[in-house]
Design an enzyme around this catalytic site. Structure first.
Site, PDB file in Angstrom:
ATOM      1  N   GLU A 281       0.803  -1.223   0.000  1.00  0.00           N
ATOM      2  CA  GLU A 281       0.000   0.000   0.000  1.00  0.00           C
ATOM      3  C   GLU A 281       0.843   1.284   0.000  1.00  0.00           C
ATOM      4  O   GLU A 281       0.795   2.078   0.951  1.00  0.00           O
ATOM      5  CB  GLU A 281      -0.951  -0.013   1.197  1.00  0.00           C
ATOM      6  CG  GLU A 281      -1.951  -1.150   1.131  1.00  0.00           C
ATOM      7  CD  GLU A 281      -3.046  -1.073   2.202  1.00  0.00           C
ATOM      8  OE1 GLU A 281      -2.933  -0.245   3.126  1.00  0.00           O
ATOM      9  OE2 GLU A 281      -4.024  -1.828   2.096  1.00  0.00           O
TER      10      GLU A 281
ATOM     11  N   GLU B 102      -5.505  -8.467   0.000  1.00  0.00           N
ATOM     12  CA  GLU B 102      -6.132  -8.206   1.300  1.00  0.00           C
ATOM     13  C   GLU B 102      -7.604  -7.882   1.085  1.00  0.00           C
ATOM     14  O   GLU B 102      -7.959  -7.172   0.135  1.00  0.00           O
ATOM     15  CB  GLU B 102      -5.511  -7.015   2.042  1.00  0.00           C
ATOM     16  CG  GLU B 102      -4.173  -7.274   2.665  1.00  0.00           C
ATOM     17  CD  GLU B 102      -3.625  -6.066   3.413  1.00  0.00           C
ATOM     18  OE1 GLU B 102      -4.407  -5.262   3.968  1.00  0.00           O
ATOM     19  OE2 GLU B 102      -2.385  -5.918   3.420  1.00  0.00           O
TER      20      GLU B 102
HETATM   21  C1  FCB Z   1      -4.362  -2.549   5.412  1.00  0.00           C
HETATM   22  C2  FCB Z   1      -2.965  -2.920   5.839  1.00  0.00           C
HETATM   23  C3  FCB Z   1      -2.923  -4.095   6.779  1.00  0.00           C
HETATM   24  C4  FCB Z   1      -4.033  -4.049   7.797  1.00  0.00           C
HETATM   25  C5  FCB Z   1      -5.366  -3.832   7.122  1.00  0.00           C
HETATM   26  C6  FCB Z   1      -6.543  -3.822   8.062  1.00  0.00           C
HETATM   27  O1  FCB Z   1      -4.390  -1.236   5.000  1.00  0.00           O
HETATM   28  O2  FCB Z   1      -2.168  -3.232   4.731  1.00  0.00           O
HETATM   29  O3  FCB Z   1      -1.658  -4.140   7.367  1.00  0.00           O
HETATM   30  O4  FCB Z   1      -3.764  -3.090   8.752  1.00  0.00           O
HETATM   31  O5  FCB Z   1      -5.332  -2.635   6.403  1.00  0.00           O
END
Ligand code: FCB
Length: 517
Positions: free
Chosen positions: A226, A422
């Site tokens: 990110e 994610e």
């Molecule tokens: C993302 C992050 C991860 C975690 C999630 C909830 O932005 O990459 O590390 O904190 O959110």
């Protein structure tokens, strides 16, 4: 009669499992700083900016941080047992972890000269600087995870940096007087982190070294997690409730400097990994595939009737979702972020530096035009009112599965393989997670059936962990963590996930029970 056969048809359609492609990777995602510590004191790593940041008395007094990593789930020691849960309880065939740069190189690598490229002699010099025990530990971790049948996807910098590259307190204090629109940054009396372009060379060395040392165990690499979130939460505070990532600054020029340095660093790591990870770990003919875990927000206008909100929505999508990808895929580095690639903004050294896009998808954000704000807009997760518009997680993120289709469509034109690296929610009592999973996977399955080349899904996260500045309050785990033994306690949703992963399909009864009709 027609009604009767239509009803029969509908019943039949609903009774079908919804398949995913053969070989689809089902996993969970974790990050080192959020999960590794919590066991023996010897497993602590005080050498990162995030360690210092979470322990700093001023940050604690200001309420900028909410917990310390040594209260974590001890993955640095428990990886074999946790990996067994990922495999045997969740039915996973993949896992995403990260390596802590500060553990591998606790001291500076700046003296290693790479002006002539990264050569075998460079790697020997780096080897002399590396912490052999940390390298051995990550080798043991990857070996144990692979022995469980889990394909590792490995992030190299999941937000944290070694202290010798970033003194977050010196940077915080130096940047404290900066107002957001100041064109120039004040000097930072210490290692300045991502605003210092020198980080690119150090990142390339680290990537080359890890590719060389661990490439026989790993084929899927994510140099950065990110990059845009890292820039925005560290350097544009005030725009998100859970911000105050190190160095807690408020400077637009700083945020852009970070983003562009991350772009160059990613490209350098891409080249380094392809040069030095030459061993094909999974026998598919490719030794290294290098992606990025890119947070993609589903931006929509706050007021769909307001043309300015629409313009702001396109701008937010461009800056947050596409700018970085355009850099490392197309070589288009929009330095003044005006949406136009001018002469000098197209760089061959950046072009084609991405083998896959990792999509981190969490939520919808509503965008309102705000000419007086530095970006010209603000993006709200709670509709700016603090009230949940539909259904929200424990942290107030709107649960909006259709947004996944929106962001997949945004990255489809790049024509790269995609992985959901994610997707998840904070849900302590686990009453929303089953539907969250099924509904997002319905959307994903439909996108794949419609031609999207998505090859895997990693749920955030395997277990509850340190949610950065928010501490341990938000519970993102498919498993809770026993406070004494650190053993994983699967929540009911873990069973839902396992059924899907094992079937490589969304079972019809789960769609019936939890799905979107
Ligand atoms: C993302 C992050 C991860 C975690 C999630 C909830 O932005 O990459 O590390 O904190 O959110």
């Amino acid at each position: 009669m027609l009604a009767c056969s239509l009803a029969a048809f509908a019943g039949q359609a609903a009774a079908q499992d919804l398949p995913f492609p053969p070989g689809f990777q089902w996993g969970t995602a974790l990050a080192g700083f959020q999960t590794e510590m919590g066991g023996a004191p010897a497993s602590q790593d005080p050498g990162s900016d995030w360690w210092v940041w979470t322990h700093d008395p001023d940050n604690i007094a200001n309420g900028w941080v909410g917990g310390v990593p040594e209260d974590g789930p001890a993955f640095y020691e428990r990886f074999a047992r946790d990996g067994a849960v990922a495999r045997n309880v969740l039915g996973s065939n993949a896992i995403r972890i990260s390596i802590e740069w500060s553990r591998i190189f606790p001291g500076s690598t700046a003296a290693v000269d790479i002006s002539g490229g990264i050569t075998p002699s460079t790697l020997q010099q780096l080897d002399a600087l590396a912490d052999a025990q940390a390298v051995a530990r990550y080798r043991a971790m990857l070996t144990a995870l692979r022995a469980q049948g889990l394909t590792p996807f490995v992030t190299l910098s999941h937000f944290s940096l070694p202290l010798w590259l970033h003194d977050p307190i010196a940077a915080r204090d130096a940047l404290a007087g900066t107002s957001v629109g100041d064109p120039n940054l004040p000097p930072i009396p210490g290692p300045a982190g991502w605003v210092d372009p020198a980080i690119t060379g150090e990142f390339a060395k680290y990537a080359a070294y890890i590719g060389w040392k661990l490439g026989d165990l790993v084929d899927f690499w994510l140099p950065l997690n990110e990059p845009v979130v890292n820039a925005a939460k560290g350097y544009l505070n005030g725009y998100a409730s859970d911000a105050y990532f190190p160095p807690g600054a408020h400077t637009l020029s700083g945020a852009f400097a970070v983003l562009f340095n991350e772009t160059f660093a990613h490209a350098a790591a891409y080249d380094a990994l392809h040069q030095w990870d030459t061993v094909d770990a999974d026998g598919d003919g490719q030794a290294a595939r290098v992606g990025v875990a890119q947070n993609l927000g589903a931006f929509q206008p706050m007021n769909p009737g307001d043309v300015d909100d629409w313009v702001a929505t396109f701008r937010a999508t461009y800056l947050f979702n596409l700018l970085f990808l355009n850099g490392v895929i197309l070589g288009d580095l929009d330095l003044n972020a005006d949406g136009v690639i001018s002469p000098g903004e197209h760089l061959a050294s950046l072009t084609g530096r991405l083998d896959f896009i990792g999509v981190n998808y969490y939520e919808r954000l509503l965008v309102r035009a705000m000419p007086e704000s530095p970006l010209g807009f603000a993006a709200f997760t709670h509709y700016g009112t603090g009230q949940c518009p539909t259904v929200c997680s424990d942290t107030g993120s709107e649960i909006y599965p259709q947004g996944l289709a929106q962001v997949l469509a945004q990255v489809a034109p790049y024509q790269l393989p995609l992985y959901i690296t994610e997707n998840g929610l904070a849900d302590a009592d686990d009453d929303q997670r089953p539907a969250f999973l099924v509904q997002h996977l319905q959307v994903l399955q439909q996108a794949i059936a419609g031609g999207a080349d998505v090859r895997g899904y990693f749920h955030w996260s395997l277990m509850d962990n340190l949610e950065w500045t928010m501490g341990y309050g938000p519970k993102f785990g498919l498993c809770a963590v026993d406070p004494v033994s650190h053993g994983l306690r699967p929540r009911p949703s873990a069973g839902v996930y396992a059924r899907i992963a094992r079937a490589n399909a969304l079972p019809a009864d789960l769609v019936q029970q939890f799905g979107t009709r």
